[in-house]
Design a protein around this motif. Sequence first.
Motif, PDB file in Angstrom:
ATOM      1  N   TYR A   1    -114.615  40.985 -18.275  1.00  0.00           N
ATOM      2  CA  TYR A   1    -114.952  39.814 -19.092  1.00  0.00           C
ATOM      3  C   TYR A   1    -114.311  38.560 -18.539  1.00  0.00           C
ATOM      4  O   TYR A   1    -113.537  38.602 -17.579  1.00  0.00           O
TER       5      TYR A   1
ATOM      6  N   SER B   1    -108.957  38.608 -26.427  1.00  0.00           N
ATOM      7  CA  SER B   1    -108.704  38.587 -27.869  1.00  0.00           C
ATOM      8  C   SER B   1    -107.361  37.925 -28.155  1.00  0.00           C
ATOM      9  O   SER B   1    -106.359  38.289 -27.544  1.00  0.00           O
TER      10      SER B   1
ATOM     11  N   PHE C   1    -105.559  38.361 -30.704  1.00  0.00           N
ATOM     12  CA  PHE C   1    -104.683  39.408 -31.227  1.00  0.00           C
ATOM     13  C   PHE C   1    -105.150  40.742 -30.664  1.00  0.00           C
ATOM     14  O   PHE C   1    -106.292  41.148 -30.871  1.00  0.00           O
TER      15      PHE C   1
ATOM     16  N   LYS D   1    -104.450  44.486 -30.990  1.00  0.00           N
ATOM     17  CA  LYS D   1    -103.736  45.371 -31.916  1.00  0.00           C
ATOM     18  C   LYS D   1    -102.923  46.432 -31.160  1.00  0.00           C
ATOM     19  O   LYS D   1    -103.497  47.226 -30.413  1.00  0.00           O
TER      20      LYS D   1
ATOM     21  N   ARG E   1    -112.364  45.575 -21.955  1.00  0.00           N
ATOM     22  CA  ARG E   1    -112.378  45.837 -23.389  1.00  0.00           C
ATOM     23  C   ARG E   1    -111.711  47.179 -23.652  1.00  0.00           C
ATOM     24  O   ARG E   1    -111.981  48.164 -22.951  1.00  0.00           O
TER      25      ARG E   1
ATOM     26  N   ASP F   1    -111.303  50.132 -26.315  1.00  0.00           N
ATOM     27  CA  ASP F   1    -111.958  50.698 -27.501  1.00  0.00           C
ATOM     28  C   ASP F   1    -111.109  51.820 -28.051  1.00  0.00           C
ATOM     29  O   ASP F   1    -110.888  52.829 -27.386  1.00  0.00           O
ATOM     30  N   CYS F   2    -110.655  51.639 -29.285  1.00  0.00           N
ATOM     31  CA  CYS F   2    -109.865  52.688 -29.924  1.00  0.00           C
ATOM     32  C   CYS F   2    -110.801  53.761 -30.478  1.00  0.00           C
ATOM     33  O   CYS F   2    -111.892  53.457 -30.951  1.00  0.00           O
ATOM     34  N   VAL F   3    -110.342  54.998 -30.432  1.00  0.00           N
ATOM     35  CA  VAL F   3    -111.138  56.103 -30.982  1.00  0.00           C
ATOM     36  C   VAL F   3    -111.429  55.866 -32.462  1.00  0.00           C
ATOM     37  O   VAL F   3    -112.432  56.333 -32.999  1.00  0.00           O
ATOM     38  N   GLU F   4    -110.575  55.082 -33.133  1.00  0.00           N
ATOM     39  CA  GLU F   4    -110.800  54.801 -34.553  1.00  0.00           C
ATOM     40  C   GLU F   4    -112.016  53.916 -34.783  1.00  0.00           C
ATOM     41  O   GLU F   4    -112.605  53.948 -35.861  1.00  0.00           O
ATOM     42  N   GLY F   5    -112.343  53.092 -33.789  1.00  0.00           N
ATOM     43  CA  GLY F   5    -113.532  52.276 -33.941  1.00  0.00           C
ATOM     44  C   GLY F   5    -113.390  50.808 -33.584  1.00  0.00           C
ATOM     45  O   GLY F   5    -114.379  50.130 -33.370  1.00  0.00           O
ATOM     46  N   TRP F   6    -112.149  50.273 -33.505  1.00  0.00           N
ATOM     47  CA  TRP F   6    -112.008  48.840 -33.228  1.00  0.00           C
ATOM     48  C   TRP F   6    -111.952  48.575 -31.729  1.00  0.00           C
ATOM     49  O   TRP F   6    -111.729  49.491 -30.929  1.00  0.00           O
ATOM     50  N   SER F   7    -112.143  47.315 -31.343  1.00  0.00           N
ATOM     51  CA  SER F   7    -112.098  46.925 -29.932  1.00  0.00           C
ATOM     52  C   SER F   7    -111.363  45.604 -29.779  1.00  0.00           C
ATOM     53  O   SER F   7    -111.425  44.753 -30.664  1.00  0.00           O
ATOM     54  N   ALA F   8    -110.695  45.429 -28.628  1.00  0.00           N
ATOM     55  CA  ALA F   8    -110.067  44.158 -28.288  1.00  0.00           C
ATOM     56  C   ALA F   8    -110.137  43.991 -26.783  1.00  0.00           C
ATOM     57  O   ALA F   8    -110.221  44.972 -26.040  1.00  0.00           O
ATOM     58  N   ILE F   9    -110.138  42.736 -26.325  1.00  0.00           N
ATOM     59  CA  ILE F   9    -110.227  42.461 -24.884  1.00  0.00           C
ATOM     60  C   ILE F   9    -108.886  41.933 -24.395  1.00  0.00           C
ATOM     61  O   ILE F   9    -108.279  41.076 -25.038  1.00  0.00           O
TER      62      ILE F   9
ATOM     63  N   LEU G   1    -111.464  55.938 -23.871  1.00  0.00           N
ATOM     64  CA  LEU G   1    -110.945  55.372 -25.116  1.00  0.00           C
ATOM     65  C   LEU G   1    -109.445  55.070 -25.029  1.00  0.00           C
ATOM     66  O   LEU G   1    -108.759  55.477 -24.082  1.00  0.00           O
TER      67      LEU G   1
END
Lengths: 308, 263
Positions: free
Chosen positions: B63, B69, B71, B73, B126, B128-136, B224
């Motif tokens: 990207y 991002s 923030f 996490k 990017r 990608d967490c296995v839980e579902g959220w994403s951050a760059i 992930l």
Amino acid sequence: MTERGPVAIDSRPENENWLARLRAWPRRLWHEAFGRVSEKEGFYRHGALVRLTHWINALCIIFLLGSGLNIFNAHPRLYWGMTGTDADQPFFSLGAVDTPAGPMGFTQIGAWQFDTTGVLGWSMADGQFQPRGWPSWMTIPGFQSLADARHWHFLFAWILLFNGLAYLLYSLWSRHLQKDIWPSGADIKAIPRSILDHIKLKHPTGDAARRYNVLQKLAYLGVIFLIVAMVLTGLTMSPGFNAIFPWLLDLFGGRQSARSLHFISAALILLFVIVHLVEVVLAGPINEIRSMLNGWYRIPQDHSKDRE
Amino acid sequence: MAKVKDITRRVAILGGLGGAGYLIAKADSLTMGSGFQNVARVVEDWTMSAQRGLMGDRLAREYRASDISPFFKPNGTYDPGTDEYNGHVAQNFANWRLRIFGLVDKPLSLSLAELRRLPRRTQITRHDCVEGWSAIGMWTGVPMSLLLQAASLKINARYAVLRCADNLTGEPAKGGEQSPGQYYESIDLRDAFHPQTIMAYAMNGKPLDVAHGAPLRLRVERQLGYKQAKYVESIEITDSFSGIAGGRGGYWEDRGYEWYAGI
Ligand code: HEM
């Protein structure tokens, strides 16, 4: 309304008492479900491959919905765009907060927030209340386990993929899709009429009952489209698949958008299934389900004139 | 009298419906059984073969700086907090070393300063967490291929096993041997030699902070978040991970998650 259903093969004398009638009921149901329908009364409506793939698909949908909701519970928030974490504002979320009156489960949609304690956000699982997006009775497995829910999800995703491809390829090759499901020009013109029929809960009889009505065709096309969308949005969430087809990320507007669209498509499929089941019940469940089990469908006759 | 064909068809229909009903009714207890867990492993193999067959050595998307991002996490461990780790933090990791050993001809022990002097790669990717959220985030580090080449792998090398400074004792291990809480991860050589697989010491242009895995973490893009091991202390080259901890190749793998985390 009483004679809407198929005429029983095994009709008993009218004067028999209710107990005998009740006792005969399982036998009659069996006959209804598995007895052959003669060519005069009905016709062979669904081919074997359509029947088989239909039921495998139904099983897949049950497991994919249940395990999908369990997976969703790991992060019960939806965002739009490429990224999204706790710091971002979700457009949909389930959660729990402490209030002076005790913990409250909530459902948030855009600017609205609803108290859904006991069902969404905060509900009973394993004998105690806990923060939980979707309640235990909706998820597979019933206990919260992201790892296990993912196993169920990917198992049935693979089955759904091959089953769906078998259905689509067969239906294109046999022209089932083109002949029976794709609406004709006349169908399109009949949409207003069909809407009225549906409002009046009027189901086709005689020759018209040999074909799907236009709303039914559109609903089936719609759900086929939604299942394709499920597969594609699902794959777009996979970082491995992103390296294979990065354009899918752009098609759906980002990874988090794909996740949201995956969820929205699943909700629409659930809506389809509910309407689908209601229609099966209204149209005569035994005849309908038999036609999807052994292929034979009895054509409902129009009895409205009999009583004149 | 019903024909034989009719009877077999009824048996097939009723058997199918019964089987489906059984699966739905028993899903919870099936989940706990080893049969289902074995099926899950077969499915994981399909997924891995299918994805790897299609992706070859293709890169994960990178990207622009403006996409980073604000923030990012942190997840899992926020601070290993052991005396030893706290000591390293106090000394700014001046006496910290990365060890590379196992099936190699030249075991290595590298300081952070030495790692920083090696050729580096910077990538904005990017997560990608296995839980579902994403951050760059933007990551800078040494390509793992360089480190492994320098260590000179033996012919039977297959996996890189990364051991970490953090201990997540919380969740009990699933199946097999009881796994201790020490975080670890493993990747095979195909991923280890991928150009975007780096041992990162900087995030968004600054030295990696404690919450994000100081001083060194793995970035193996196309998988992930739980694969991106933080606080890495050593890389052991092995031919198998079955004898390590719970035997499944990683802390979360020992707790039921897939070893191949491409989906
Ligand atoms: C488990 C409960 C279900 C029952 C009892 C059921 C029943 C039926 C019946 C009786 C028909 C034939 C309708 C007719 O002949 O007019 C049918 C067709 C169909 N159903 Fe279902 N269904 C179920 C679940 C589903 C699900 C979950 C989906 C998809 C998400 C689905 C999609 C379809 C489609 C696409 C057709 C048309 C098939 C074709 O002609 O190619 N059904 N279903």
